[in-house]
Design an enzyme around this catalytic site. Sequence first.
Site: not given
Ligand code: MIC
Ligand code: SF4
Length: 758
Positions: A98-99, A163, A451, A643, A645
Amino acid sequence: MSEGSISHLDLIEKVYLRLAKNTPLARKKLGRSLTLTEKILFGHLSNPEDQELDRGQSYASFLPDRIAMQDATAQMALLQFMTAGLPHTAVPTTIHCDHLIQAHFGANSDLSNAQKTNEEVYNFLKSASQKYGIGFWKPGSGIIHQVVLEQYAFPGAMMIGTDSHTPNAGGLGMVAIGVGGADAVDVMVGQPFQIRWPRLIGIKLTGSLSAWSSAKDVILKVAGLLTVKGGTGSIIEYFGPGTSSISTTGKATICNMGAEVGATCSLFPYDDHAANYLSSTGRQGYVELAKKFEEYLKPDPEVELDPTKYFDQVLEINLSELEPYIVGPHTPDRSRPISQFIAEAKTEGWPLEISQCLVGSCTNSSYEDMARAANVARQAAAKGLSVKIPLLITPGSERIQATIERDGLLDDMRSIGAVVLANACGPCIGQWKRDDITEGQVNSILTSYNRNFPKRNDGNAQTLAFIASPEAVVAFALSGNFNNNPLSGPIDEQNFVLQAPHGPELPAEGFSNNISGYIEPASNNQDVQIEILPNSQRLQLLEPFPKSEVSDFLDLPILIKVKGKCTTDHISAAGPWLKYRGHLENISANLLLGAQEAFSGEIGVGFCPLHKTLEPIAEAASHAKKQKINWCIVADENYGEGSSREHAAMEPRFMGAKVILARSFARIHETNLKKQGILPLTFLSESTYEEIGPQDIISVVGISNITPGQNVLCQIKTPNGSVKEFYCSHSLTQEHIDWLFAGSALNLIREKIASNKK
Ligand code: MIC
Ligand code: SF4
C-alpha cells in the site's frame, strides 16, 4: 504454522478459551475486577502466573495471534527474518502493498505505474511470502489497516503490525500494537513479543454523536487533551454509554489516531456494531463465537462505576456536546473546534485559500466515511455546485472501493469534480506528485489523514497541513477557503447552506465480494526462490552489525544536537526515499535530513568528526563511517515520534551511532534503537541538554557495569578540556543489555537458532 494451515475460526476459539482460562487468574492476582485491556493482555501472556504487573515498569512477554506488515516496512523485516534461516513464520502473517503507490493522475494509471516502478520489490515480497507461508495482498488491494479490519481483526485478539497505525483494529476490540520490524521478527521466529506492562488511560464517552460531529472529532479532541506524548506507555480504553453511538469503523478511526498521542494502542468493547460489522464483512462465524465468550470482550461492569480505581488517568467526553474539530498545522495536537479555527487562521496569517483537499488514508476511508462525504457531495451536486479546489479521494480497500462504486458513492463525489486515487496510502506518506505548487511555496491543504508533520504529504516544508473529518474536508473543498465555516454557514455566493450529512455505517446490500487482491502462500514452499536482482539498488541482503565493546561507548563526537521536534520523518524521510526501504546502504543517505541542528539552527547539517566542521549531515556521517569513528546524537523531547520505521534506527547504527541521549523517546523508536544495538539514554536532569555545547565529546563511563533500573554515569568533555559529569536513566533489561553488546537483538536470535539446530 502458515497463514493457510489453521482456520480463522479455530484460531479464534483457541484465543477465547485462553481468555476464559486466564481471566479468573487475573482477577485473583489483581484482587479486583478487570478492564477489557487487562482481560486481553492476560489472555496473551506467555507466563501469566509469574508475570510482574508494575504498570509502566515491568516488561511482559506476550504471544500475539497475528502479524501484519506493509510493503515499506516488510522489506527490512523479511531481510532480517531471512537471516534466521527458518522455513516459515511461526504465527499467521500477512503483507500488504500500500505504501509504494504514487498518486499523480488517478487510480488506474497510478497503479500500473507503481507496478512497473516497484516491480522488483513486489516480486521480492511476493516470493518471500510464498516461501515463508505469508498471505500476500497485492498493490491496489488496499491500505493495511482497512484490509486487516475487514479480513482478520476480531474482538479479544492480539496482533502486532510493522506500522504505527496498527492500533486501528482496536475499533473491533483487538489489542493491536505497532512495532518495528525486529519485534515482528521475534514473533515470526516463535519468540514472545515484549513490551512494558502498560499504564491505562480510560476515556469515558457519554451522549451520542450527531449532526456534523464524527468519530474523527473525538480523537482530534483527545489529541489536544493528551498531546503527542500524553499516551506514551499507555493503552487507552474507551468505555461508557457513548461508545455504542459510534460505528466499528468510527471506533477504528479513534484507535488509529491513538498513535498520534503516542499510545501503545487503544481499545473499544465488543457491541452490536462489532457484530454487524463482522457479519457484513462475511464473518458470521466470528459473531457466534464472540457471543459465546462475550464477557471476556468487555470490561467488568464495576469498571464503569468507579473508573479511577482502574485507570491511571480518566478523561470524559460528552459526545452530544462535541463540535467538529480541525488540527494543525505541523502537529496533530494543535487542536480546536472549527468554529474557533477560522479566527485563528486569520490571526496566524495562514493561507486562507486552500490549495487541495484530500479524503482517505487508513484513518478515514471506511464505507461510513465515504457515505457521509458522498452525502455532502450529493447535496452540492443537486444545486449544480462543484469543488472550488482539487479534491482527492482514496478508498481504503479494494472491497470498499468496489462497494462504494456499486452504491454510487464514488459517482456522487465525481459529480462535484473529485478525483479517485488508488486504494493505497498515496499522499498520506508523501507519495504525491503535485503539479500545482512549486517547492517552497506556502500553501494550506486539508486532509482527513492522521499525520501532518512538515513535508509529510508533498515533500514541501512550506505546505501547512490541517486535518479534519472526511465530511468536513468535502465541505471545505466546496467552499475552497478558511474564510468561513462551511459547516455552519453558506458555501457560495448564492447562500447555499449544507445540511449535516448522514450516511449508513454499513452498506445495505453488504460489502462487495468482488476482490482479487489476495494471494495465498504456496502449499509446497521448498522450491520457491526468493527474488532479489543482483546489483539491485532497492534490495540488499543484510550484513549482521558487529558486536560492541565497552570502548565503543567512550569519547563519542556528537554528529548532531537536534533541536525541537524530531519525528521518524525527520530522521528517515519517506516520499522519494521509500524506494530504498529494502536497501540499508542507499537509504542511509537520508539520515536526519529533516532534523534541525541546535547551534546553527540549520536543517540537515551535522558535525563532521573528521573535518571538525558542520557539513551536510549525510556527508558528515559518511566521513565518520569511512574513518570508523563511532558517534552519538543528542536529542530533545519525544525523539522518534511517529512511525514504526526501523530504518530510523538502522541507518544511524549502520553509519556508526552508538548512543542517543534525549530528553525523552517515543516508545516504538526507543525499542527499535535497542533492537539494533544503539543505546538510548534519557537525561536524568532535563537541563543537561542545555549544557551540551558544540564540539563536545560524550562518554558513557558507566557502560561497563550498566545494570537494569540503575542510572548510568556519563561525561561531557568540552573542547577546552574541561569535564562535566551527568547521569542518564535507561529502560534496558538484562536482555536488552545483551542485545547491545551482541551488536543487535537479531545477532542473539541467530545464535540461539543456530545452537538449537546443533
Ligand atoms: C506512517 O504513517 O508514517 C507510515 C508510513 O505508515 C509508517 C510506516 C513506515 O514508515 O513505513 C508508520 O506509521 O509506522
Ligand atoms: Fe498509510 Fe501510514 Fe498513511 Fe495510514 S498513516 S495511510 S498506513 S502512510
